[in-house]
Motif scaffolding. Structure first.
Motif, PDB file in Angstrom:
ATOM      1  N   TRP A  50       0.834  -1.216   0.000  1.00 14.99           N
ATOM      2  CA  TRP A  50       0.000   0.000   0.000  1.00 14.99           C
ATOM      3  C   TRP A  50       0.862   1.257   0.000  1.00 14.99           C
ATOM      4  O   TRP A  50       0.568   2.212  -0.716  1.00 14.99           O
ATOM      5  N   ASP A  51       1.921   1.249   0.805  1.00 15.01           N
ATOM      6  CA  ASP A  51       2.810   2.414   0.829  1.00 15.01           C
ATOM      7  C   ASP A  51       3.459   2.634  -0.528  1.00 15.01           C
ATOM      8  O   ASP A  51       3.583   3.777  -1.001  1.00 15.01           O
ATOM      9  N   ALA A  52       3.867   1.536  -1.175  1.00 16.82           N
ATOM     10  CA  ALA A  52       4.494   1.652  -2.490  1.00 16.82           C
ATOM     11  C   ALA A  52       3.499   2.181  -3.522  1.00 16.82           C
ATOM     12  O   ALA A  52       3.861   2.985  -4.401  1.00 16.82           O
ATOM     13  N   ALA A  53       2.242   1.753  -3.415  1.00 19.19           N
ATOM     14  CA  ALA A  53       1.220   2.209  -4.357  1.00 19.19           C
ATOM     15  C   ALA A  53       0.944   3.699  -4.196  1.00 19.19           C
ATOM     16  O   ALA A  53       0.785   4.429  -5.185  1.00 19.19           O
ATOM     17  N   VAL A  54       0.897   4.170  -2.959  1.00 16.42           N
ATOM     18  CA  VAL A  54       0.675   5.594  -2.700  1.00 16.42           C
ATOM     19  C   VAL A  54       1.851   6.413  -3.243  1.00 16.42           C
ATOM     20  O   VAL A  54       1.668   7.461  -3.878  1.00 16.42           O
ATOM     21  N   ALA A  55       3.062   5.915  -3.004  1.00 14.90           N
ATOM     22  CA  ALA A  55       4.249   6.613  -3.506  1.00 14.90           C
ATOM     23  C   ALA A  55       4.267   6.639  -5.030  1.00 14.90           C
ATOM     24  O   ALA A  55       4.626   7.657  -5.646  1.00 14.90           O
ATOM     25  N   LYS A  56       3.885   5.522  -5.654  1.00 14.53           N
ATOM     26  CA  LYS A  56       3.849   5.458  -7.120  1.00 14.53           C
ATOM     27  C   LYS A  56       2.822   6.436  -7.681  1.00 14.53           C
ATOM     28  O   LYS A  56       3.078   7.134  -8.680  1.00 14.53           O
ATOM     29  N   ALA A  57       1.659   6.490  -7.053  1.00 11.46           N
ATOM     30  CA  ALA A  57       0.562   7.312  -7.569  1.00 11.46           C
ATOM     31  C   ALA A  57       0.764   8.800  -7.322  1.00 11.46           C
ATOM     32  O   ALA A  57       0.386   9.632  -8.155  1.00 11.46           O
ATOM     33  N   GLY A 357      -7.415  -3.240   1.379  1.00 11.79           N
ATOM     34  CA  GLY A 357      -6.646  -1.998   1.439  1.00 11.79           C
ATOM     35  C   GLY A 357      -6.897  -1.113   0.229  1.00 11.79           C
ATOM     36  O   GLY A 357      -6.920   0.124   0.333  1.00 11.79           O
ATOM     37  N   ALA A 358      -7.095  -1.726  -0.938  1.00  9.71           N
ATOM     38  CA  ALA A 358      -7.455  -0.944  -2.126  1.00  9.71           C
ATOM     39  C   ALA A 358      -8.819  -0.284  -1.927  1.00  9.71           C
ATOM     40  O   ALA A 358      -9.029   0.874  -2.327  1.00  9.71           O
ATOM     41  N   MET A 359      -9.748  -1.008  -1.283  1.00 12.98           N
ATOM     42  CA  MET A 359     -11.042  -0.405  -0.945  1.00 12.98           C
ATOM     43  C   MET A 359     -10.854   0.779  -0.007  1.00 12.98           C
ATOM     44  O   MET A 359     -11.524   1.811  -0.147  1.00 12.98           O
ATOM     45  N   LEU A 360      -9.963   0.629   0.960  1.00 13.90           N
ATOM     46  CA  LEU A 360      -9.670   1.717   1.901  1.00 13.90           C
ATOM     47  C   LEU A 360      -9.158   2.940   1.132  1.00 13.90           C
ATOM     48  O   LEU A 360      -9.588   4.075   1.387  1.00 13.90           O
ATOM     49  N   LEU A 361      -8.245   2.719   0.202  1.00 17.61           N
ATOM     50  CA  LEU A 361      -7.708   3.828  -0.585  1.00 17.61           C
ATOM     51  C   LEU A 361      -8.823   4.517  -1.383  1.00 17.61           C
ATOM     52  O   LEU A 361      -8.863   5.750  -1.479  1.00 17.61           O
ATOM     53  N   GLU A 362      -9.730   3.730  -1.942  1.00 20.59           N
ATOM     54  CA  GLU A 362     -10.864   4.316  -2.663  1.00 20.59           C
ATOM     55  C   GLU A 362     -11.763   5.110  -1.720  1.00 20.59           C
ATOM     56  O   GLU A 362     -12.293   6.153  -2.095  1.00 20.59           O
ATOM     57  N   TYR A 363     -11.924   4.616  -0.502  1.00 23.72           N
ATOM     58  CA  TYR A 363     -12.757   5.310   0.483  1.00 23.72           C
ATOM     59  C   TYR A 363     -12.155   6.669   0.827  1.00 23.72           C
ATOM     60  O   TYR A 363     -12.875   7.633   1.081  1.00 23.72           O
ATOM     61  N   LEU A 364     -10.829   6.741   0.804  1.00 23.20           N
ATOM     62  CA  LEU A 364     -10.149   8.018   1.035  1.00 23.20           C
ATOM     63  C   LEU A 364     -10.269   8.955  -0.171  1.00 23.20           C
ATOM     64  O   LEU A 364      -9.956  10.144  -0.067  1.00 23.20           O
ATOM     65  N   GLY A 365     -10.687   8.405  -1.314  1.00 25.13           N
ATOM     66  CA  GLY A 365     -10.707   9.172  -2.554  1.00 25.13           C
ATOM     67  C   GLY A 365      -9.414   9.061  -3.330  1.00 25.13           C
ATOM     68  O   GLY A 365      -9.212   9.764  -4.327  1.00 25.13           O
ATOM     69  N   TRP A 366      -8.543   8.139  -2.903  1.00 25.05           N
ATOM     70  CA  TRP A 366      -7.242   7.946  -3.548  1.00 25.05           C
ATOM     71  C   TRP A 366      -7.360   6.835  -4.596  1.00 25.05           C
ATOM     72  O   TRP A 366      -6.742   5.759  -4.482  1.00 25.05           O
ATOM     73  N   HIS A 367      -8.114   7.082  -5.641  1.00 28.34           N
ATOM     74  CA  HIS A 367      -8.433   6.047  -6.618  1.00 28.34           C
ATOM     75  C   HIS A 367      -7.212   5.625  -7.435  1.00 28.34           C
ATOM     76  O   HIS A 367      -7.093   4.461  -7.826  1.00 28.34           O
ATOM     77  N   GLU A 368      -6.306   6.563  -7.674  1.00 29.97           N
ATOM     78  CA  GLU A 368      -5.116   6.221  -8.459  1.00 29.97           C
ATOM     79  C   GLU A 368      -4.257   5.178  -7.726  1.00 29.97           C
ATOM     80  O   GLU A 368      -3.735   4.247  -8.341  1.00 29.97           O
ATOM     81  N   ALA A 369      -4.114   5.332  -6.433  1.00 30.96           N
ATOM     82  CA  ALA A 369      -3.336   4.372  -5.647  1.00 30.96           C
ATOM     83  C   ALA A 369      -4.037   3.016  -5.614  1.00 30.96           C
ATOM     84  O   ALA A 369      -3.381   1.959  -5.698  1.00 30.96           O
ATOM     85  N   ALA A 370      -5.361   3.026  -5.493  1.00 33.28           N
ATOM     86  CA  ALA A 370      -6.118   1.766  -5.487  1.00 33.28           C
ATOM     87  C   ALA A 370      -5.929   1.031  -6.810  1.00 33.28           C
ATOM     88  O   ALA A 370      -5.715  -0.197  -6.821  1.00 33.28           O
ATOM     89  N   GLU A 371      -6.010   1.759  -7.918  1.00 35.11           N
ATOM     90  CA  GLU A 371      -5.819   1.130  -9.226  1.00 35.11           C
ATOM     91  C   GLU A 371      -4.397   0.609  -9.392  1.00 35.11           C
ATOM     92  O   GLU A 371      -4.173  -0.402 -10.059  1.00 35.11           O
ATOM     93  N   THR A 372      -3.436   1.299  -8.790  1.00 30.64           N
ATOM     94  CA  THR A 372      -2.051   0.835  -8.843  1.00 30.64           C
ATOM     95  C   THR A 372      -1.916  -0.541  -8.192  1.00 30.64           C
ATOM     96  O   THR A 372      -1.231  -1.425  -8.714  1.00 30.64           O
TER      97      THR A 372
END
Length: 414
Positions: A50-57, A357-372
């Protein structure tokens, strides 16, 4: 708030609620509980991904500050209580959290922590998206046809926990009332349970399902029930659903009957179809005609069975995500058990928790990280790099450990 064992991270900002909406800072504090059994293995792997996905996005512009909370066996060792008040307070305070699997004894012992969390925090919607990822082994010929989001009511139905053991004074007292006052007819000495289904509980669950369908441009919401037999509980759930759609979403919804009679079976642009199915028929139709279903709203027990059965069509609960969501507070979770015989072996499939965790990211509105996260998973499994459970079902697979699977996901994101 001062905690006994929980340590809030030095950086980060708590999620807030402003003007009736979630306010998510760029560096939110998110709670996590490792869980029991395989929980620590899969949680360690997923936190890295999850941390890597957020950093990538988002590069350095966004970051999650993780705060460990304690539930289950780890909490019992710290507090002498597997479900401590401090954890509940923190889940409320942090608003959004995620947890690994927690052990629930069968037929006795402590109350299910999962159920207790849902009811204590009023997390009335259990949301389970189910879709197939190419390469994941499935018993279906065309698993890609399955793409549904199940909204299961969390606080009522038989999971309300109103039941009395056979031969107990409480069961005897209830039996006498039912037989003598209400003239009910059943065998003496029965174990008894009560199935509450309220208009309030039904409508708020169905309202959340319809809003989700509208926001995500889904085609339909199907009310799943056993109203042909339980007419005043499950039948009422169905009726309240149609009533809610007519009164609160008249411009955005139409019934299946109107779709056929007024629109020749073709829904007008921008409208979603509200329909219903008997629970047992729904199981059959999800096998035979899964493309006809999109968002599903149902009661607790139906949803328990249905979500696991549909997950089996696309690879099993080992990769099925889930979130327990109230008006604002949300606790995402691995939907499978704790598998204690595999604890500490670094071999479990982290898919369920990973996608939660991808659902959590979407709930935050961080859709790019979830898709990553999702794209990386598809790429890695597409190369047949999998954990042992999938490796034994796939020809030519490369079996890796939990931590190595996380390494492969992160490498794809680089």
């Amino acid at each position: 708030m001062v905690y006994q064992h929980i340590r809030l991270p030095a950086g980060g900002e708590k999620i807030g609620i402003r003007d009736g909406k979630l306010h998510v800072p760029r560096e939110p504090v998110i709670g996590y509980a490792e869980g029991d059994g395989i929980g620590p293995d899969i949680m360690r792997a997923c936190l890295r991904v999850w941390d890597a996905a957020v950093a990538k996005a988002y590069g350095r512009s966004r970051r999650i500050h993780w705060c460990e909370l304690f539930l289950g066996e780890k909490a019992a060792a710290l507090y002498g209580n597997a479900f401590p008040d401090e954890a509940v307070d923190a889940l409320k305070d942090l608003v959004v959290s995620i947890k690994g699997p927690l052990t629930t004894p069968v037929g006795g012992g402590m109350r299910s922590i999962n159920v207790a969390l849902r009811q204590t925090l009023d997390l009335y919607a259990c949301v389970r998206p189910v879709r197939h990822f190419p390469g994941v082994p499935s018993p279906l010929l065309r698993p890609e046809a399955v793409d549904v989001v199940i909204f299961r009511e969390n606080t009522e139905d038989v999971y309300a926990g109103i039941e009395y053991s056979a031969g107990s004074p409480e069961a005897f007292q209830l039996e006498q009332f039912l037989k003598q006052t209400l003239k009910a007819d059943f065998r003496e000495g029965s174990a008894l349970g009560v199935k509450p289904v309220s208009e309030f509980g039904s409508k708020r669950l169905i309202r959340k399902a319809i809003r989700y369908a509208l926001e995500h441009r889904r085609r339909s919401v199907t009310l799943v029930h056993k109203g042909n037999i339980m007419k005043f509980t499950e039948g009422a759930f169905r009726n309240w659903g149609y009533e809610l759609a007519r009164t609160e979403f008249p411009e955005q919804t139409l019934s299946e009957e109107d779709l056929i009679n007024l629109h020749a079976g073709k829904p007008p642009e921008g409208k979603i179809v509200i329909k219903d199915r008997i629970a047992d028929i729904m199981f059959q139709q999800m096998l035979l005609r899964p493309k006809e279903f999109d968002v599903i709203a149902t009661l607790n027990l139906n949803g328990d069975y249905l979500s696991d059965a549909v997950a089996a069509e696309v690879g099993g609960v080992g990769i099925a995500p889930g979130g327990n969501i109230g008006d604002f507070i949300a606790v995402f979770e691995a939907t499978h058990g704790s598998a204690p015989k595999y604890a500490g072996q670094d071999k479990a499939n982290p898919g369920s928790l990973l996608f939660s965790g991808a659902m959590l990211l979407e709930y935050l509105g961080w859709h790019e990280a979830a898709e990553t996260v999702k794209n990386a998973y598809g790429a890695v499994v597409g190369r047949k790099i999998v954990t042992y459970d999938f490796a034994r079902q796939m020809e030519g697979a490369k079996e890796v450990r939990t931590s190595e699977f996380a390494d492969a996901l992160i490498a794809v994101m680089a």
